[in-house]
Design a protein around this motif. Structure first.
Motif, PDB file in Angstrom:
ATOM      1  N   ASP A   1       4.285  -5.874  -8.643  1.00 27.41           N
ATOM      2  CA  ASP A   1       3.733  -4.802  -9.479  1.00 27.41           C
ATOM      3  C   ASP A   1       2.204  -4.795  -9.408  1.00 27.41           C
ATOM      4  O   ASP A   1       1.588  -3.747  -9.242  1.00 27.41           O
ATOM      5  N   THR A   2       1.600  -5.956  -9.527  1.00 24.71           N
ATOM      6  CA  THR A   2       0.140  -6.060  -9.448  1.00 24.71           C
ATOM      7  C   THR A   2      -0.350  -5.635  -8.068  1.00 24.71           C
ATOM      8  O   THR A   2      -1.318  -4.881  -7.941  1.00 24.71           O
TER       9      THR A   2
ATOM     10  N   SER B   1       1.061  -3.618  -6.026  1.00 25.40           N
ATOM     11  CA  SER B   1       1.229  -2.162  -5.902  1.00 25.40           C
ATOM     12  C   SER B   1       0.076  -1.416  -6.572  1.00 25.40           C
ATOM     13  O   SER B   1      -0.458  -0.447  -6.016  1.00 25.40           O
ATOM     14  N   ARG B   2      -0.311  -1.852  -7.755  1.00 22.41           N
ATOM     15  CA  ARG B   2      -1.439  -1.206  -8.446  1.00 22.41           C
ATOM     16  C   ARG B   2      -2.743  -1.370  -7.659  1.00 22.41           C
ATOM     17  O   ARG B   2      -3.534  -0.450  -7.545  1.00 22.41           O
ATOM     18  N   ASP B   3      -2.959  -2.564  -7.121  1.00 24.75           N
ATOM     19  CA  ASP B   3      -4.209  -2.854  -6.407  1.00 24.75           C
ATOM     20  C   ASP B   3      -4.339  -2.085  -5.096  1.00 24.75           C
ATOM     21  O   ASP B   3      -5.448  -1.757  -4.674  1.00 24.75           O
TER      22      ASP B   3
ATOM     23  N   GLY C   1       4.023   1.674  -3.261  1.00 21.56           N
ATOM     24  CA  GLY C   1       4.402   0.624  -4.193  1.00 21.56           C
ATOM     25  C   GLY C   1       5.500  -0.268  -3.668  1.00 21.56           C
ATOM     26  O   GLY C   1       6.160   0.047  -2.681  1.00 21.56           O
TER      27      GLY C   1
END
Length: 115
Positions: free
Chosen positions: A16-17, A19-21, A49
């Motif tokens: 998740d992290t 994907s955001r970055d 993502g």
């Protein structure tokens, strides 16, 4: 480049992290077979993502790429046995997802991403 295998409980949070970055960064996805044969699934497409599904013993990872205006291309890796990351300069540059069938799905960011 340093490499480390993630414990199963880390998969969801780290992906998740990640994907955001790196959403929107150009990336490559390939599958490496048991005999070393490589099959490129995606090359130089915007990363959308990556998610892990661990509930009910699913142990799957979905890697998504942006396609056109509103389209998304998903690649699902089932029966995931382990996930490892390679870091370069303290940032994740590559994710390897090993499946129970002996294949390894390799996700890597393009150097020209600017991130």
């Amino acid at each position: 480049m340093s490499s480390r295998e993630l414990v199963r409980q880390e998969w969801v949070k780290l992906l998740d992290t990640f994907s955001r970055d790196f959403a929107g960064t150009m990336a490559r996805l390939e599958v490496v077979g048991t005999g070393g044969a490589q099959h490129v699934i995606v090359d130089h497409m915007p990363f959308a993502g990556m998610t892990a599904d661990l509930k009910d013993g699913e142990d799957s990872v979905v890697v998504s790429f942006a396609q056109g205006e509103n389209g998304v291309f998903d690649h699902t890796v089932s029966d995931v046995q382990n996930v490892s990351i390679d870091e370069l300069n303290g940032r994740v540059a590559r994710v390897e997802i090993a499946s129970g069938d002996g294949t390894t799905t390799v996700f890597s960011l393009h150097d020209d991403s600017g991130k």
